[in-house]
Design an enzyme around this catalytic site. Structure first.
Site, mmCIF file in Angstrom:
data_model
loop_
_atom_site.group_PDB
_atom_site.id
_atom_site.type_symbol
_atom_site.label_atom_id
_atom_site.label_comp_id
_atom_site.label_asym_id
_atom_site.label_seq_id
_atom_site.Cartn_x
_atom_site.Cartn_y
_atom_site.Cartn_z
ATOM 1 N N TYR A 187 68.944 25.500 23.110
ATOM 2 C CA TYR A 187 70.230 24.868 23.638
ATOM 3 C C TYR A 187 70.752 24.295 23.658
ATOM 4 C CZ TYR A 187 74.139 25.403 26.911
ATOM 5 O OH TYR A 187 75.924 26.072 27.719
ATOM 6 N N LYS B 179 74.396 23.090 21.465
ATOM 7 C CA LYS B 179 75.471 22.390 21.893
ATOM 8 C C LYS B 179 76.294 21.093 21.100
ATOM 9 C CE LYS B 179 77.553 25.475 23.895
ATOM 10 N NZ LYS B 179 77.980 26.400 23.872
ATOM 11 N N SER C 154 78.703 21.506 25.929
ATOM 12 C CA SER C 154 77.983 21.633 27.625
ATOM 13 C C SER C 154 78.026 19.891 27.750
ATOM 14 C CB SER C 154 76.872 22.153 27.019
ATOM 15 O OG SER C 154 75.495 22.387 28.713
#
Length: 228
Positions: free
Chosen positions: A147, A151, A134
């Site tokens: 998150y 990633k 991401s």
């Protein structure tokens, strides 16, 4: 080409699966949504196949992989797309269970897929593994710390994996760019609608993924022109 993809029931995974099928490739996919899996099975018969699998559960991935590999060759392209995002909040407000869920799906899920599919690819020294990263795997923003952590982990995991693969194979960390999906809407709300739809993205992403090879091993790439 035989393609295995996780998170195939919605968002980028669903759009990619449909685009690969239109291109004449055999797609083996999984997702957690039983009803969506049924719909995919009804819409796409053999050589395509779709199963309900939670990639965070190693035993279930092992059973699925054994079934997929039993009478078929190893995948040419393994796409680890399945992922979840935490609710928007400062890190100290994220409960342990929610933090663990993000890591379980986004990191352990990728490791589980690699553990059970990649040995067959290594045995023939052929194939490409694409782990979805991401823009938040290469930069940070407030309220998405879990998150981001997951990633950033994918970036490091992929580069280490690349060093372990035999010549002729590749592992790539892929930033898909900013795309209008349910996940993005959970973070940005209606503002997500200003970005490209998953179906339009897949028309660019599918050929991009198909041309990846040994030359790309260890790279952190972004699908152009939809750059984050």
């Amino acid at each position: 080409m035989k393609i295995v993809i996780t998170g195939a029931t919605r968002g980028l995974g669903r759009a990619l699966a449909e685009e690969f099928i239109r291109g004449g490739h055999a797609v083996i996919g999984c997702g957690r949504g039983g009803e969506a899996i049924f719909d995919l099975r009804m819409a796409h018969q053999a050589p395509h196949d779709f199963s309900a699998v939670d990639v965070a559960q190693d035993t279930k991935v092992a059973i699925w992989a054994a079934k997929v590999l039993e009478n078929e060759a190893a995948p040419d392209l393994l796409i680890n797309n399945a992922g979840v995002m935490n609710r928007l909040a400062p890190l100290w407000e994220i409960e342990d269970r929610e933090f663990a869920k993000v890591l379980d799906v986004n990191v352990r899920g990728v490791a589980n897929m690699i553990r059970h599919f990649v040995p067959a690819m290594v045995a023939r020294k052929q194939g490409v593994i694409v782990n979805f990263s991401s823009g938040w795997g290469r930069s940070t923003s407030p309220q998405v710390a879990p998150y981001c952590a997951s990633k950033f982990a994918i970036e490091g995991l992929t580069k280490a994996l690349a060093q372990e693969l035999p010549k002729g194979m590749a592992a790539v960390a892929l930033n898909p760019g900013v795309i209008d999906t349910d996940m993005l809407r959970s973070a940005w709300g209606e503002d997500a609608g200003t970005y490209p739809k998953a179906e339009a993205w897949a028309k660019v992403a599918a050929p991009f993924l198909l041309q990846l090879g040994a030359k790309d091993n260890g790279q952190s790439l972004t699908v152009a022109p939809f750059e984050a």
